[in-house]
Design a protein around this motif. Structure first.
Motif, PDB file in Angstrom:
ATOM      1  N   LYS A   1       0.840  -1.207   0.000  1.00  0.00           N
ATOM      2  CA  LYS A   1       0.000   0.000   0.000  1.00  0.00           C
ATOM      3  C   LYS A   1       0.873   1.255   0.000  1.00  0.00           C
ATOM      4  CE  LYS A   1      -4.283  -1.451   2.140  1.00  0.00           C
ATOM      5  NZ  LYS A   1      -5.246  -1.127   3.184  1.00  0.00           N
ATOM      6  N   THR A   2       0.246   2.379  -0.344  1.00  0.00           N
ATOM      7  CA  THR A   2       0.925   3.664  -0.208  1.00  0.00           C
ATOM      8  C   THR A   2       0.127   4.495   0.797  1.00  0.00           C
ATOM      9  OG1 THR A   2       1.682   3.582  -2.487  1.00  0.00           O
ATOM     10  CG2 THR A   2       1.752   5.737  -1.399  1.00  0.00           C
TER      11      THR A   2
ATOM     12  N   ASP B   1     -10.564  15.931  -1.276  1.00  0.00           N
ATOM     13  CA  ASP B   1     -10.542  16.050  -2.738  1.00  0.00           C
ATOM     14  C   ASP B   1      -9.716  14.934  -3.388  1.00  0.00           C
ATOM     15  OD1 ASP B   1     -12.097  18.251  -2.820  1.00  0.00           O
ATOM     16  OD2 ASP B   1     -10.494  19.691  -3.226  1.00  0.00           O
ATOM     17  N   TYR B   2      -8.784  14.344  -2.632  1.00  0.00           N
ATOM     18  CA  TYR B   2      -7.885  13.336  -3.209  1.00  0.00           C
ATOM     19  C   TYR B   2      -8.365  11.913  -2.936  1.00  0.00           C
ATOM     20  CZ  TYR B   2      -4.930  17.334  -4.003  1.00  0.00           C
ATOM     21  OH  TYR B   2      -4.472  18.553  -4.441  1.00  0.00           O
TER      22      TYR B   2
ATOM     23  N   MET C   1      -3.414   6.207  -0.081  1.00  0.00           N
ATOM     24  CA  MET C   1      -3.278   6.737  -1.439  1.00  0.00           C
ATOM     25  C   MET C   1      -3.010   5.633  -2.471  1.00  0.00           C
ATOM     26  SD  MET C   1      -3.870   9.891  -1.419  1.00  0.00           S
ATOM     27  CE  MET C   1      -3.583  11.561  -0.863  1.00  0.00           C
ATOM     28  N   THR C   2      -3.190   4.377  -2.067  1.00  0.00           N
ATOM     29  CA  THR C   2      -2.849   3.252  -2.957  1.00  0.00           C
ATOM     30  C   THR C   2      -3.543   3.362  -4.314  1.00  0.00           C
ATOM     31  OG1 THR C   2      -2.707   1.929  -0.945  1.00  0.00           O
ATOM     32  CG2 THR C   2      -2.668   0.721  -3.032  1.00  0.00           C
ATOM     33  N   ASP C   3      -4.828   3.708  -4.290  1.00  0.00           N
ATOM     34  CA  ASP C   3      -5.592   3.770  -5.548  1.00  0.00           C
ATOM     35  C   ASP C   3      -5.468   5.125  -6.247  1.00  0.00           C
ATOM     36  OD1 ASP C   3      -6.489   1.247  -4.948  1.00  0.00           O
ATOM     37  OD2 ASP C   3      -8.245   1.996  -3.858  1.00  0.00           O
ATOM     38  N   VAL C   4      -4.809   6.080  -5.610  1.00  0.00           N
ATOM     39  CA  VAL C   4      -4.738   7.449  -6.138  1.00  0.00           C
ATOM     40  C   VAL C   4      -3.400   7.698  -6.826  1.00  0.00           C
ATOM     41  CG1 VAL C   4      -4.849   9.900  -5.513  1.00  0.00           C
ATOM     42  CG2 VAL C   4      -6.243   8.230  -4.268  1.00  0.00           C
TER      43      VAL C   4
ATOM     44  N   PRO D   1       2.404  11.315 -11.705  1.00  0.00           N
ATOM     45  CA  PRO D   1       3.702  10.912 -12.233  1.00  0.00           C
ATOM     46  C   PRO D   1       4.559  10.196 -11.183  1.00  0.00           C
ATOM     47  CG  PRO D   1       3.283  13.246 -12.699  1.00  0.00           C
ATOM     48  CD  PRO D   1       2.172  12.771 -11.827  1.00  0.00           C
ATOM     49  N   SER D   2       4.409  10.610  -9.918  1.00  0.00           N
ATOM     50  CA  SER D   2       5.194   9.982  -8.848  1.00  0.00           C
ATOM     51  C   SER D   2       4.513  10.232  -7.511  1.00  0.00           C
ATOM     52  CB  SER D   2       6.613  10.564  -8.818  1.00  0.00           C
ATOM     53  OG  SER D   2       6.536  11.936  -8.487  1.00  0.00           O
ATOM     54  N   VAL D   3       4.957   9.499  -6.502  1.00  0.00           N
ATOM     55  CA  VAL D   3       4.431   9.699  -5.140  1.00  0.00           C
ATOM     56  C   VAL D   3       4.764  11.122  -4.680  1.00  0.00           C
ATOM     57  CG1 VAL D   3       4.568   8.886  -2.749  1.00  0.00           C
ATOM     58  CG2 VAL D   3       4.700   7.253  -4.611  1.00  0.00           C
ATOM     59  N   SER D   4       5.962  11.576  -5.006  1.00  0.00           N
ATOM     60  CA  SER D   4       6.371  12.913  -4.550  1.00  0.00           C
ATOM     61  C   SER D   4       5.541  14.007  -5.231  1.00  0.00           C
ATOM     62  CB  SER D   4       7.860  13.137  -4.767  1.00  0.00           C
ATOM     63  OG  SER D   4       8.169  13.013  -6.135  1.00  0.00           O
TER      64      SER D   4
END
Lengths: 84, 415
Positions: free
Chosen positions: B3-4, B93-94, B110-113, B118-121
């Motif tokens: 997951k993220t 919103d995210y 944020m796994t599905d987002v 372009p990147s996690v950052s």
């Protein structure tokens, strides 16, 4: 640094745009002040009245706190923050 | 697939809001929460004040000894709540998988987002930029495969920092950190771990699990899992969280109080606040606890389990007063008083019991007061006993006349 609580009624020219309220100028104690910068805004509900607060700077180091009561449609000079 | 998880922490939150609204405070050592006379505790210290060893929760007099040049401002919860709510609106919103941990912290799944970015950052920087632009304060974000890793990462590069610790980098980034850096390792656990020769998270991650279990019980393997970058990664949305288990209000007197009537007046106000919150949440409670902190910081608590569930201020206050009379030492000045009610259950569950209790008049009065407060604000009406205590600063500032209902303590007690 010192604060003065005022609660003085004031006249304000403000912009209502895209759901956002922005004070532009205000008249307080016979002098007109042009808002140069809005530092921060916040809202507070008191019963059914919603107060919109604005911390603003004009042409000096003082910070003015204005409020707009959406129920009475009145603007108030809440507080003056001086730099000593 | 891992997951993220994002952990978002608003930097020096209360101090940041004060500095946003008063630019003259920026870059100065600032203490929020007390007075320059040394009363109260520090709720937030600015980074400039932290350099002097000041931290949240420290008594104000001690903070001022360490940093005498600090500027003290009293906290203004309405502005902090508003700023926190604006941040919440941005986060939603995210993703709807947001857990608001406190007024200045949130965890997001944020796994599905993240795949749309372009990147996690890039996603983290977008959120940070929006918060800064729209709310006027900064946030630090940590990302990882578990909540523990994300939280640890969020604190590594403050303020306005972003650190991502993917599973492949856990050993490299977390390994050298001291064990106490990890959430959940307090002084006692650290002492046990140090006694085993474990000083870093890397050492904890490879230590024999059986020995950890012997020394720390089930907590040992749990901590090891966290040190390896595992652990809980479930985000519980705030609306899915169970209802509150208790509600409490407490207040520190502006000056140590020796007048019993004034203390009881403030306790009545606290009882009213607790009871009104219960009614708004449609809850009723059964255990009342009173907390008294004397000058010198000695604190006493006592609780009482009531014969029936209550949600009226008169009932809460009557119980609180009874407890107060048992534990109060009138020879000692009181610094703080608090009222808590617990064992909360939904009102509907105990309604049958209430139907056979003759209290309709009192209910009508309370509901009428609730209606007035709903319409005109919380400070326009209250019991006369409030007026014996220090006046509420907001009602005074707004110039409101304080209405009152005569309801004597003796009458309440002898009901």
């Amino acid at each position: 640094m010192s604060d003065t609580e005022l609660l003085d009624p004031i006249e304000v020219i403000a912009l209502f745009q895209q759901g956002k309220l922005t004070p532009i100028k205000f008249r307080w104690r016979e002098r007109v002040y042009k808002v140069f910068r809005i530092n921060g805004t916040w809202r507070q509900r008191d019963g059914t009245a919603l107060y919109h607060y604005f911390s603003v700077c004009c042409d000096g180091p003082e910070v003015y706190e204005l409020s707009f009561n959406n129920e009475s449609q009145a603007w108030t000079m809440e507080r003056l923050r001086h730099q000593t | 697939m891992s997951k993220t998880i994002f952990h978002l922490d608003l930097d020096q939150f209360f101090a940041a809001v004060e500095m946003r609204d008063n630019p003259n405070l920026r870059g100065k050592p600032l203490l929020v929460g007390g007075t320059s006379s040394g009363r109260g505790v520090v709720t937030t210290a600015s980074y400039e004040a932290r350099k002097f060893g000041v931290h949240s929760g420290m008594p104000m007099h001690e903070a001022l000894q360490r940093c005498p040049q600090a500027i003290c401002v009293r906290s203004d919860s309405s502005r902090y709540v508003d700023a926190s709510q604006r941040v919440r609106d941005i986060l939603i919103d995210y993703t709807d998988k947001v857990e608001f941990i406190s007024i200045d912290e949130a965890a997001l799944d944020m796994t599905d987002v993240v795949w749309h970015w372009p990147s996690v950052s890039a996603l983290a920087f977008e959120i940070q930029s929006r918060i800064e632009r729209e709310v006027g304060i900064t946030a630090s974000i940590g990302a990882g495969a578990s909540r523990c890793v994300a939280k640890l990462a969020s604190g590594m590069r403050k303020p306005k920092g972003f650190v991502h610790i993917p599973p492949s980098k856990v050993a490299e980034i977390m390994g050298p950190l001291a064990v106490q850096e990890m959430n959940g390792v307090g002084p006692a656990t650290r002492h046990v771990l140090n006694g085993l020769g474990i000083r870093t998270l890397g050492e904890l991650a490879i230590y024999p699990t059986d020995v950890l279990r012997n020394k720390l019980g089930s907590r040992g393997p749990e901590l090891q899992l966290l040190a390896r970058g595992g652990g809980n990664s479930t985000i519980q949305r705030s609306e899915d969280l169970p209802a509150e288990k208790s509600m409490s209000h407490e207040t520190t007197f502006f000056e140590n109080q020796t007048n019993t009537d004034a203390i009881l007046g403030r306790m009545m106000l606290l009882s009213e606040k607790v009871a009104r919150r219960m009614r708004i949440a449609h809850l009723t409670g059964r255990v009342v606890t009173v907390k008294i902190r004397y000058k010198g910081f000695e604190t006493v608590h006592q609780q009482k389990r009531l014969a029936r569930f209550v949600h009226m201020e008169t009932d809460v206050f009557a119980a609180a007063k009874m407890i107060f009379e048992q534990i109060y030492d009138p020879s000692r000045p009181v610094r703080l008083i608090g009222v808590d009610i617990s064992q909360l259950v939904p009102m509907g569950r105990v309604l049958q019991e209430e139907l056979f209790t003759p209290q309709q008049d009192r209910d009508s009065l309370t509901h009428a007061c609730d209606d007035i407060k709903e319409r005109y604000g919380n400070n326009v009406i209250g019991y006369a006993g409030h007026m014996l205590g220090p006046k509420d600063s907001y009602s005074a500032r707004r110039g409101r006349e304080f209405g009152s209902i005569s309801f004597r303590y003796a009458g309440m007690n002898g009901r």
